[in-house]
Design an enzyme around this catalytic site. Structure first.
Site, mmCIF file in Angstrom:
data_model
loop_
_atom_site.group_PDB
_atom_site.id
_atom_site.type_symbol
_atom_site.label_atom_id
_atom_site.label_comp_id
_atom_site.label_asym_id
_atom_site.label_seq_id
_atom_site.Cartn_x
_atom_site.Cartn_y
_atom_site.Cartn_z
ATOM 1 N N ASP A 16 -42.098 9.471 64.965
ATOM 2 C CA ASP A 16 -43.295 8.632 64.974
ATOM 3 C C ASP A 16 -43.454 8.025 66.365
ATOM 4 O OD1 ASP A 16 -45.522 7.364 63.915
ATOM 5 O OD2 ASP A 16 -44.385 5.645 63.168
ATOM 6 N N GLU A 89 -55.075 11.038 64.513
ATOM 7 C CA GLU A 89 -55.807 10.095 63.672
ATOM 8 C C GLU A 89 -57.292 10.017 64.014
ATOM 9 O OE1 GLU A 89 -54.986 5.726 61.708
ATOM 10 O OE2 GLU A 89 -53.441 6.899 62.690
ATOM 11 N N LYS A 125 -55.121 12.421 60.338
ATOM 12 C CA LYS A 125 -54.772 11.141 59.721
ATOM 13 C C LYS A 125 -56.036 10.333 59.437
ATOM 14 C CE LYS A 125 -51.126 8.689 60.876
ATOM 15 N NZ LYS A 125 -50.183 7.911 61.709
ATOM 16 N N THR A 149 -53.045 7.706 55.640
ATOM 17 C CA THR A 149 -52.196 6.667 56.200
ATOM 18 C C THR A 149 -52.641 5.287 55.716
ATOM 19 O OG1 THR A 149 -51.259 5.876 58.301
ATOM 20 C CG2 THR A 149 -53.601 6.470 58.311
ATOM 21 N N PHE A 171 -46.410 2.981 53.782
ATOM 22 C CA PHE A 171 -45.849 2.173 54.869
ATOM 23 C C PHE A 171 -44.767 1.223 54.349
ATOM 24 C CE2 PHE A 171 -48.996 2.141 58.656
ATOM 25 C CZ PHE A 171 -49.106 3.512 58.604
#
Length: 316
Positions: A16, A89, A125, A149, A171
């Site tokens: 990440d 994203e 994303k 996400t 998350f």
């Protein structure tokens, strides 16, 4: 064998980061980025030339197109170092606009294809709003794979599974942050660590639901605060981990035990769940943690996207 290598026996390890020069030492399968990570990277001397070169090559085009070219450029560099997929994203400011999200995702995929990268190596994303999930439903129909996400609640995960999303990113760390802040001085770190961590428990419930009902959407735990959270989810389909925590795992040889198992999930006593739009919105509203963290996450990513816009605007 170090913990990172042990973990890879149970779980696909994903890095990440926007700092792709760190990737080789950890040999991840995939990598994820987000606006905050890209912004952090382009502010470093090692990556500033990449931003400048990309802006210069596309000067005269619309700002949002140049931004996407920068995101794709980072993705292309990452794909030189990982054998699998990169997640790129869509602008968080489109989180409540399905049609614009679909259009932006199509554009990103087109940019990758013009660079010689097929859609099988890219995950788009998208924030796990109702509108984002419906955009992902349409994109998946078109063969564009999505990573949903900013996912904090069970209802978001159920809706993503129903939409046929390829992958979700619950998350862990941000859930943990919320419950710790709410508890204040009453928080007991030792009692609520590892398998008792509220973020870990949330992912375990989602994983069990998916495996129990044969839902093909992959679960990728994300946003970890410590190694204990990572190890408590050993066996999850994928885990996306920051370079700092990857280094800690690499430095330890303590044994790693599988925690999540598909056979155990299939045998669990688990009730089915479905949400239409009204039910989804009500369930999300009833979860103050998920409501607050989703809104906060969109605001933070949008703010960092605006900062990246300003950096690019200053150079174009």
């Amino acid at each position: 064998m170090n913990q990172l290598d042990q973990l890879k026996a149970f779980t696909t390890v994903v890095a990440d980061t926007g700092n792709f020069k760190q990737l080789a030492q950890f040999a991840p399968q995939d990598a994820t980025t987000n606006p905050s990570l890209i912004l952090k990277a382009v502010q470093q001397p090692d990556y500033a030339p990449l931003l400048a070169d990309t802006v210069a090559a596309h000067r005269g085009r619309a700002l949002d197109e140049i931004v996407d070219e920068v995101l794709v450029r980072f993705g292309l560099e990452i794909l030189k170092l990982v054998p699998g997929r990169v997640s790129t994203e869509v602008d968080a400011r489109l989180s409540f606009d399905s049609a614009s999200t679909v259009a932006r995702a199509q554009r990103l995929i087109g940019m990758y294809e013009r660079a010689g990268i097929g859609p099988e190596r890219v995950l788009i994303k998208i924030a796990s709003t109702w509108e984002g999930i419906q955009a992902a439903r349409e994109l998946e129909r078109q063969g564009i794979r999505c990573n949903l996400t900013l996912l904090f609640s069970f209802c978001q995960a159920v809706a993503c599974g129903e939409a046929g999303v390829r992958l979700i990113s619950p998350f862990v760390g941000r859930i943990y942050d919320w419950y710790k802040k709410q508890a204040g001085g009453a928080w007991d770190e030792a009692r609520q660590a590892g398998a008792n961590d509220p973020g870990v428990l949330s992912v375990e419930r989602i994983y069990t639901h998916y495996k129990h009902f044969g839902i093909e959407t992959q679960v990728m735990g994300a946003s970890f605060r410590n190694v204990g959270q990572v190890l408590a989810l050993a066996g999850c389909d994928l885990l996306t981990i920051s370079p700092d925590l990857l280094a800690q795992l690499q430095a330890s040889v303590a044994p790693v035990e599988r925690r999540l198992d598909p056979d155990a999930a299939r045998a669990a006593d688990f009730k089915p769940a479905r949400y239409d739009e009204a039910g989804f919105r009500y369930a999300l509203n009833e979860d103050p943690m998920a409501t607050e963290k989703l809104a906060e996450g969109i605001r933070a990513f949008a703010a960092d996207s605006a900062k990246l816009d300003a950096m690019i605007e200053a150079q174009r």
